[in-house]
Design a protein around this motif. Structure first.
Motif, PDB file in Angstrom:
ATOM      1  N   LEU A  44      30.055  34.530  37.233  1.00  0.00           N
ATOM      2  CA  LEU A  44      30.781  33.310  36.871  1.00  0.00           C
ATOM      3  C   LEU A  44      31.275  32.591  38.115  1.00  0.00           C
ATOM      4  O   LEU A  44      31.033  31.391  38.301  1.00  0.00           O
ATOM      5  N   VAL A  45      31.970  33.308  38.997  1.00  0.00           N
ATOM      6  CA  VAL A  45      32.493  32.692  40.216  1.00  0.00           C
ATOM      7  C   VAL A  45      31.351  32.289  41.148  1.00  0.00           C
ATOM      8  O   VAL A  45      31.402  31.241  41.798  1.00  0.00           O
ATOM      9  N   GLY A  46      30.300  33.098  41.203  1.00  0.00           N
ATOM     10  CA  GLY A  46      29.166  32.764  42.055  1.00  0.00           C
ATOM     11  C   GLY A  46      28.502  31.461  41.679  1.00  0.00           C
ATOM     12  O   GLY A  46      27.910  30.787  42.531  1.00  0.00           O
ATOM     13  N   SER A  47      28.618  31.040  40.407  1.00  0.00           N
ATOM     14  CA  SER A  47      27.975  29.812  39.962  1.00  0.00           C
ATOM     15  C   SER A  47      28.629  28.557  40.536  1.00  0.00           C
ATOM     16  O   SER A  47      28.001  27.495  40.566  1.00  0.00           O
ATOM     17  N   PHE A  48      29.896  28.664  41.014  1.00  0.00           N
ATOM     18  CA  PHE A  48      30.553  27.479  41.564  1.00  0.00           C
ATOM     19  C   PHE A  48      31.221  27.714  42.913  1.00  0.00           C
ATOM     20  O   PHE A  48      31.778  26.780  43.491  1.00  0.00           O
ATOM     21  N   VAL A  49      31.168  28.936  43.451  1.00  0.00           N
ATOM     22  CA  VAL A  49      31.891  29.227  44.683  1.00  0.00           C
ATOM     23  C   VAL A  49      31.365  28.422  45.863  1.00  0.00           C
ATOM     24  O   VAL A  49      32.109  28.140  46.822  1.00  0.00           O
ATOM     25  N   ASP A  50      30.098  28.006  45.844  1.00  0.00           N
ATOM     26  CA  ASP A  50      29.547  27.211  46.940  1.00  0.00           C
ATOM     27  C   ASP A  50      30.030  25.768  46.917  1.00  0.00           C
ATOM     28  O   ASP A  50      29.806  25.026  47.876  1.00  0.00           O
ATOM     29  N   ARG A  51      30.691  25.349  45.851  1.00  0.00           N
ATOM     30  CA  ARG A  51      31.124  23.956  45.724  1.00  0.00           C
ATOM     31  C   ARG A  51      32.643  23.799  45.756  1.00  0.00           C
ATOM     32  O   ARG A  51      33.141  22.669  45.703  1.00  0.00           O
ATOM     33  N   VAL A  52      33.369  24.904  45.823  1.00  0.00           N
ATOM     34  CA  VAL A  52      34.833  24.866  45.749  1.00  0.00           C
ATOM     35  C   VAL A  52      35.416  25.551  46.985  1.00  0.00           C
ATOM     36  O   VAL A  52      34.805  26.463  47.556  1.00  0.00           O
ATOM     37  N   ASP A  53      36.595  25.091  47.401  1.00  0.00           N
ATOM     38  CA  ASP A  53      37.281  25.723  48.530  1.00  0.00           C
ATOM     39  C   ASP A  53      37.512  27.199  48.227  1.00  0.00           C
ATOM     40  O   ASP A  53      38.173  27.548  47.238  1.00  0.00           O
ATOM     41  N   LYS A  54      36.984  28.068  49.066  1.00  0.00           N
ATOM     42  CA  LYS A  54      37.054  29.522  48.827  1.00  0.00           C
ATOM     43  C   LYS A  54      38.481  30.042  48.868  1.00  0.00           C
ATOM     44  O   LYS A  54      38.792  31.078  48.283  1.00  0.00           O
TER      45      LYS A  54
ATOM     46  N   ALA B 238      37.452  58.162  26.893  1.00  0.00           N
ATOM     47  CA  ALA B 238      37.869  56.757  26.800  1.00  0.00           C
ATOM     48  C   ALA B 238      38.188  56.191  28.175  1.00  0.00           C
ATOM     49  O   ALA B 238      37.965  54.998  28.437  1.00  0.00           O
ATOM     50  N   ALA B 239      38.715  57.032  29.081  1.00  0.00           N
ATOM     51  CA  ALA B 239      38.991  56.578  30.439  1.00  0.00           C
ATOM     52  C   ALA B 239      37.693  56.202  31.151  1.00  0.00           C
ATOM     53  O   ALA B 239      37.621  55.181  31.852  1.00  0.00           O
ATOM     54  N   ALA B 240      36.650  57.020  30.992  1.00  0.00           N
ATOM     55  CA  ALA B 240      35.344  56.702  31.572  1.00  0.00           C
ATOM     56  C   ALA B 240      34.784  55.418  30.964  1.00  0.00           C
ATOM     57  O   ALA B 240      34.176  54.596  31.660  1.00  0.00           O
ATOM     58  N   THR B 241      35.010  55.228  29.665  1.00  0.00           N
ATOM     59  CA  THR B 241      34.572  53.999  29.010  1.00  0.00           C
ATOM     60  C   THR B 241      35.309  52.788  29.569  1.00  0.00           C
ATOM     61  O   THR B 241      34.719  51.719  29.775  1.00  0.00           O
ATOM     62  N   ALA B 242      36.607  52.952  29.836  1.00  0.00           N
ATOM     63  CA  ALA B 242      37.395  51.865  30.406  1.00  0.00           C
ATOM     64  C   ALA B 242      36.873  51.475  31.784  1.00  0.00           C
ATOM     65  O   ALA B 242      36.846  50.290  32.140  1.00  0.00           O
ATOM     66  N   VAL B 243      36.452  52.479  32.570  1.00  0.00           N
ATOM     67  CA  VAL B 243      35.871  52.188  33.885  1.00  0.00           C
ATOM     68  C   VAL B 243      34.578  51.394  33.715  1.00  0.00           C
ATOM     69  O   VAL B 243      34.303  50.448  34.469  1.00  0.00           O
ATOM     70  N   SER B 244      33.772  51.766  32.729  1.00  0.00           N
ATOM     71  CA  SER B 244      32.542  51.022  32.467  1.00  0.00           C
ATOM     72  C   SER B 244      32.851  49.586  32.051  1.00  0.00           C
ATOM     73  O   SER B 244      32.160  48.647  32.457  1.00  0.00           O
ATOM     74  N   ILE B 245      33.886  49.415  31.243  1.00  0.00           N
ATOM     75  CA  ILE B 245      34.299  48.065  30.851  1.00  0.00           C
ATOM     76  C   ILE B 245      34.746  47.273  32.068  1.00  0.00           C
ATOM     77  O   ILE B 245      34.405  46.093  32.226  1.00  0.00           O
ATOM     78  N   MET B 246      35.515  47.919  32.940  1.00  0.00           N
ATOM     79  CA  MET B 246      36.014  47.255  34.141  1.00  0.00           C
ATOM     80  C   MET B 246      34.864  46.790  35.032  1.00  0.00           C
ATOM     81  O   MET B 246      34.851  45.648  35.511  1.00  0.00           O
ATOM     82  N   THR B 247      33.885  47.664  35.240  1.00  0.00           N
ATOM     83  CA  THR B 247      32.758  47.287  36.086  1.00  0.00           C
ATOM     84  C   THR B 247      31.844  46.296  35.368  1.00  0.00           C
ATOM     85  O   THR B 247      31.207  45.460  36.014  1.00  0.00           O
ATOM     86  N   GLY B 248      31.780  46.381  34.040  1.00  0.00           N
ATOM     87  CA  GLY B 248      30.997  45.403  33.288  1.00  0.00           C
ATOM     88  C   GLY B 248      31.585  44.009  33.401  1.00  0.00           C
ATOM     89  O   GLY B 248      30.862  43.027  33.604  1.00  0.00           O
ATOM     90  N   THR B 249      32.906  43.901  33.289  1.00  0.00           N
ATOM     91  CA  THR B 249      33.543  42.597  33.462  1.00  0.00           C
ATOM     92  C   THR B 249      33.445  42.127  34.907  1.00  0.00           C
ATOM     93  O   THR B 249      33.415  40.918  35.169  1.00  0.00           O
ATOM     94  N   SER B 250      33.384  43.070  35.848  1.00  0.00           N
ATOM     95  CA  SER B 250      33.155  42.697  37.243  1.00  0.00           C
ATOM     96  C   SER B 250      31.811  42.002  37.389  1.00  0.00           C
ATOM     97  O   SER B 250      31.673  41.028  38.135  1.00  0.00           O
ATOM     98  N   PHE B 251      30.811  42.517  36.687  1.00  0.00           N
ATOM     99  CA  PHE B 251      29.485  41.901  36.677  1.00  0.00           C
ATOM    100  C   PHE B 251      29.568  40.457  36.191  1.00  0.00           C
ATOM    101  O   PHE B 251      29.047  39.523  36.824  1.00  0.00           O
TER     102      PHE B 251
END
Length: 391
Positions: free
Chosen positions: A251-261, A233-246
């Protein structure tokens, strides 16, 4: 697996990771100048071979000094294939769309966590430590070498193109909080000049603090979660963490060029710091998974934002050189985070003290990142000629 194989303590194994990060920082500062001059292809080739060979050799270690020696080799390979060459490549090809390009390119980090961690865990269980490691080394070379040889081009100019696939226009000298001007992007910076700016030290100190906490949690997360959730389950949690990182990076990349970083950075710092603090204080499974998801949503964005700040403040011509210099400070400093957390665990038998300490440093980083702005004096300087840029 290293602890199970040799009976080494968490502090001992974590110190090897600290050595790895220190060598990564030092070699990365040297690789940055090479990338600016010759492009990323040579470093990608060298790095993949070093990493591949390192994993093969790691399968045959017997003594602690051998572990340290192999980690040095893998660290050199890692720095030659990771943030500096990839971020420099993206910065050379994109200016107006750099944020979304960087987010897409770095989704490989997240996909690697989702795919490689479960596969690696399975191979380690099936073949054991010594049987699985050579497969990791071979896979690195098989994937990276063809890409470096046949696909990577140093900059658009070698193909007769311009950044963003569009020639400069008359209004490209205009600069906004979200988008740097072309003139600032083409300005040459020396390491000494960069170190004399407020922006440089703002980036260094803010991301030193944040990456210390992030790297510490990433190194110890499986050990932290295993007693509560179990190894699988710990390995699964790491996969979830990296999946949400994806997902978070796209999500942030879609607007980061238009907003103050700086605003985006502060939000990411607060979310990740809050998740780290909460998971250190609370043990319910639901809370743990929520914190892992929150941490993952910001994990990739923080790595991406460091590169975007460097590109905004110091441009594309000297990006590799300055990025390597920033990495020298942030990686070497954050290298001690996993070791400190490992030692505190050996003393207290808990990660609570270590995680709480690093969580609190995120608040300081929020104030520091506000000063990461381009230097107006340097932006106003001349744009170098093509001949000078080439040298």
């Amino acid at each position: 697996p290293l602890r199970a194989e040799f009976g080494w303590s968490k502090g001992t194994v974590s110190s090897a990771v600290t050595l790895f990060l220190l060598v990564t920082a030092i070699s990365g500062s040297l690789i940055g100048g090479i990338v600016d001059r010759y492009g990323p292809s040579p470093t990608l080739l060298l790095g993949s071979l070093c990493m591949g060979l390192g994993f093969v050799i790691l399968s045959g270690v017997h003594e602690l000094w051998q572990l340290y020696a192999v980690y040095v080799l893998i660290a050199i390979g890692f720095s030659a294939t990771h943030s500096v060459p990839i971020s420099t490549l993206i910065s050379n090809w994109f200016i107006k769309k750099r944020g979304i390009a960087m987010s897409v390119a770095m989704t490989g980090l997240s996909l690697g966590g989702v795919i490689v961690v479960p596969v690696a865990s399975y191979l380690l269980h099936l073949l054991g430590l010594r049987g699985a490691l050579p497969f990791f080394g071979i896979a690195i070379c098989v994937v990276i070498v063809p890409i470096a040889l046949f696909l990577v081009k140093k900059s658009p100019s070698v193909m007769g193109l311009f950044p963003d696939n569009a020639p400069p226009r008359h209004n490209d000298g205009q600069q906004t909080k979200a988008r740097p001007a072309m003139s600032s992007q083409m300005t040459i910076w020396t390491r000494r000049q960069a170190m004399g700016t407020k922006a440089f030290w703002s980036i260094v100190l803010a991301f030193f603090l944040v990456l210390s906490g992030q790297v510490t949690f990433m190194i110890h997360v499986v050990s932290f979660l295993s007693p509560t959730l179990g190894p699988a389950a710990a390995a699964t949690a790491v996969s979830i963490m990296t999946g949400t990182s994806f997902c978070g990076r796209l999500l942030v990349g879609s607007f980061v060029d238009r907003v103050d970083k700086r605003v985006i950075a502060i939000v990411c710092f607060l979310i990740q710091g809050g998740a780290l603090f909460t998971i250190a204080q609370s043990s319910p499974v639901v809370t743990t998974y929520l914190c892992v998801i929150a941490f993952g949503l910001t994990m990739g964005n923080i790595i991406m934002l460091q590169s975007l700040f460097i590109g905004e403040c110091f441009g594309m011509v000297s990006f590799g050189r300055i990025s390597g210099l920033v990495m020298l400070f942030t990686s070497s400093g954050s290298a001690f985070g996993p070791m400190i957390a490992g030692i505190l665990f050996d003393v207290t038998r808990s990660y609570k003290a270590g995680f709480t300490f690093f969580a609190l440093t995120y608040a300081i980083a929020c104030g520091l990142v506000l000063y990461a702005r381009p230097s107006p004096q340097k932006v106003a300087s001349h744009t170098p000629s093509p001949k000078r840029r080439a040298t």
